[in-house]
Design a protein around this motif. Sequence first.
Motif, short mmCIF file in Angstrom:
data_model
loop_
_atom_site.label_atom_id
_atom_site.label_comp_id
_atom_site.label_asym_id
_atom_site.label_seq_id
_atom_site.Cartn_x
_atom_site.Cartn_y
_atom_site.Cartn_z
N VAL A 1 6.59 -3.80 1.42
CA VAL A 1 7.98 -4.06 1.75
C VAL A 1 8.08 -4.77 3.11
O VAL A 1 8.85 -5.72 3.28
CB VAL A 1 8.80 -2.76 1.74
N ALA A 2 7.27 -4.32 4.08
CA ALA A 2 7.28 -4.97 5.40
C ALA A 2 6.85 -6.43 5.29
O ALA A 2 7.42 -7.31 5.94
CB ALA A 2 6.36 -4.22 6.36
N GLY A 3 5.86 -6.71 4.46
CA GLY A 3 5.42 -8.09 4.26
C GLY A 3 6.47 -8.94 3.58
O GLY A 3 6.64 -10.12 3.91
N LEU A 4 7.21 -8.34 2.64
CA LEU A 4 8.27 -9.09 1.99
C LEU A 4 9.41 -9.39 2.95
O LEU A 4 9.98 -10.49 2.94
CB LEU A 4 8.80 -8.31 0.78
N VAL A 5 9.74 -8.43 3.81
CA VAL A 5 10.82 -8.64 4.78
C VAL A 5 10.43 -9.72 5.78
O VAL A 5 11.25 -10.57 6.14
CB VAL A 5 11.16 -7.30 5.49
N ARG A 6 9.17 -9.69 6.23
CA ARG A 6 8.71 -10.65 7.25
C ARG A 6 8.18 -11.95 6.64
O ARG A 6 7.70 -12.82 7.38
CB ARG A 6 7.62 -10.00 8.08
N ASP A 7 8.19 -12.06 5.32
CA ASP A 7 7.66 -13.23 4.62
C ASP A 7 6.19 -13.45 4.99
O ASP A 7 5.77 -14.56 5.28
CB ASP A 7 8.50 -14.47 4.91
N ASN A 8 5.43 -12.36 4.97
CA ASN A 8 4.02 -12.38 5.36
C ASN A 8 3.19 -11.94 4.15
O ASN A 8 3.12 -10.75 3.83
CB ASN A 8 3.81 -11.42 6.55
N ALA B 1 10.22 6.82 1.14
CA ALA B 1 9.16 7.82 1.02
C ALA B 1 7.86 7.39 1.69
O ALA B 1 6.97 8.20 1.86
CB ALA B 1 8.90 8.13 -0.45
N GLY B 2 7.73 6.13 2.08
CA GLY B 2 6.51 5.65 2.73
C GLY B 2 5.41 5.42 1.72
O GLY B 2 5.66 5.10 0.56
N GLY B 3 4.18 5.61 2.12
CA GLY B 3 3.04 5.43 1.24
C GLY B 3 2.52 4.01 1.23
O GLY B 3 2.75 3.24 2.17
N LEU B 4 1.82 3.65 0.17
CA LEU B 4 1.20 2.33 0.08
C LEU B 4 2.21 1.20 -0.08
O LEU B 4 1.89 0.05 0.13
CB LEU B 4 0.22 2.30 -1.09
N GLY B 5 3.44 1.52 -0.45
CA GLY B 5 4.44 0.48 -0.63
C GLY B 5 5.04 0.00 0.67
O GLY B 5 5.64 -1.09 0.72
N SER B 6 4.89 0.77 1.74
CA SER B 6 5.49 0.37 3.03
C SER B 6 4.98 -0.96 3.55
O SER B 6 5.78 -1.81 3.97
CB SER B 6 5.27 1.47 4.07
N PRO B 7 3.66 -1.21 3.56
CA PRO B 7 3.20 -2.54 4.01
C PRO B 7 3.68 -3.67 3.10
O PRO B 7 3.92 -4.78 3.57
CB PRO B 7 1.67 -2.44 3.97
N THR C 1 5.56 1.68 -8.66
CA THR C 1 6.05 3.00 -8.24
C THR C 1 5.93 3.15 -6.73
O THR C 1 6.82 3.72 -6.08
CB THR C 1 5.26 4.10 -8.96
N ALA C 2 4.85 2.64 -6.15
CA ALA C 2 4.71 2.69 -4.68
C ALA C 2 5.81 1.88 -4.01
O ALA C 2 6.34 2.29 -2.97
CB ALA C 2 3.33 2.18 -4.27
N MET C 3 6.14 0.75 -4.61
CA MET C 3 7.22 -0.08 -4.04
C MET C 3 8.55 0.65 -4.08
O MET C 3 9.31 0.65 -3.11
CB MET C 3 7.35 -1.39 -4.83
N ILE C 4 8.86 1.28 -5.21
CA ILE C 4 10.12 2.01 -5.32
C ILE C 4 10.15 3.14 -4.31
O ILE C 4 11.17 3.38 -3.65
CB ILE C 4 10.31 2.54 -6.76
N GLY C 5 9.04 3.84 -4.15
CA GLY C 5 8.97 4.92 -3.17
C GLY C 5 9.18 4.41 -1.75
O GLY C 5 9.85 5.06 -0.94
N ALA C 6 8.63 3.25 -1.43
CA ALA C 6 8.79 2.71 -0.08
C ALA C 6 10.23 2.25 0.16
O ALA C 6 10.76 2.40 1.26
CB ALA C 6 7.83 1.54 0.14
N VAL C 7 10.86 1.71 -0.86
CA VAL C 7 12.23 1.22 -0.71
C VAL C 7 13.19 2.38 -0.46
O VAL C 7 14.12 2.27 0.34
CB VAL C 7 12.65 0.40 -1.95
N ILE C 8 12.96 3.54 -1.10
CA ILE C 8 13.85 4.67 -0.88
C ILE C 8 13.46 5.49 0.34
O ILE C 8 14.09 6.49 0.63
CB ILE C 8 13.93 5.57 -2.13
#
Length: 71
Positions: free
Chosen positions: A52-59, A44-50, A35-42
Amino acid sequence: MGMRPAQVLAQVELPLAAPVILAGVRISVVINIGTAMIGAVIGAGGLGSPIVAGLVRDNLALCWKGPYRRP
């Protein structure tokens, strides 16, 4: 003779129920992070933001930071 109700609970019922209890905890954690991931993708921020950022940067370290961030 026999066991008191507290002894039955501690020595018989809880050990038998432990796998089911832990499965429920695991499912709730997965749902929470999803749920945090879905919120970050749309956006909304929160715990999913890091995450998603890690997935984008392959980190991978940044991906792990999301669910383990302290307030």
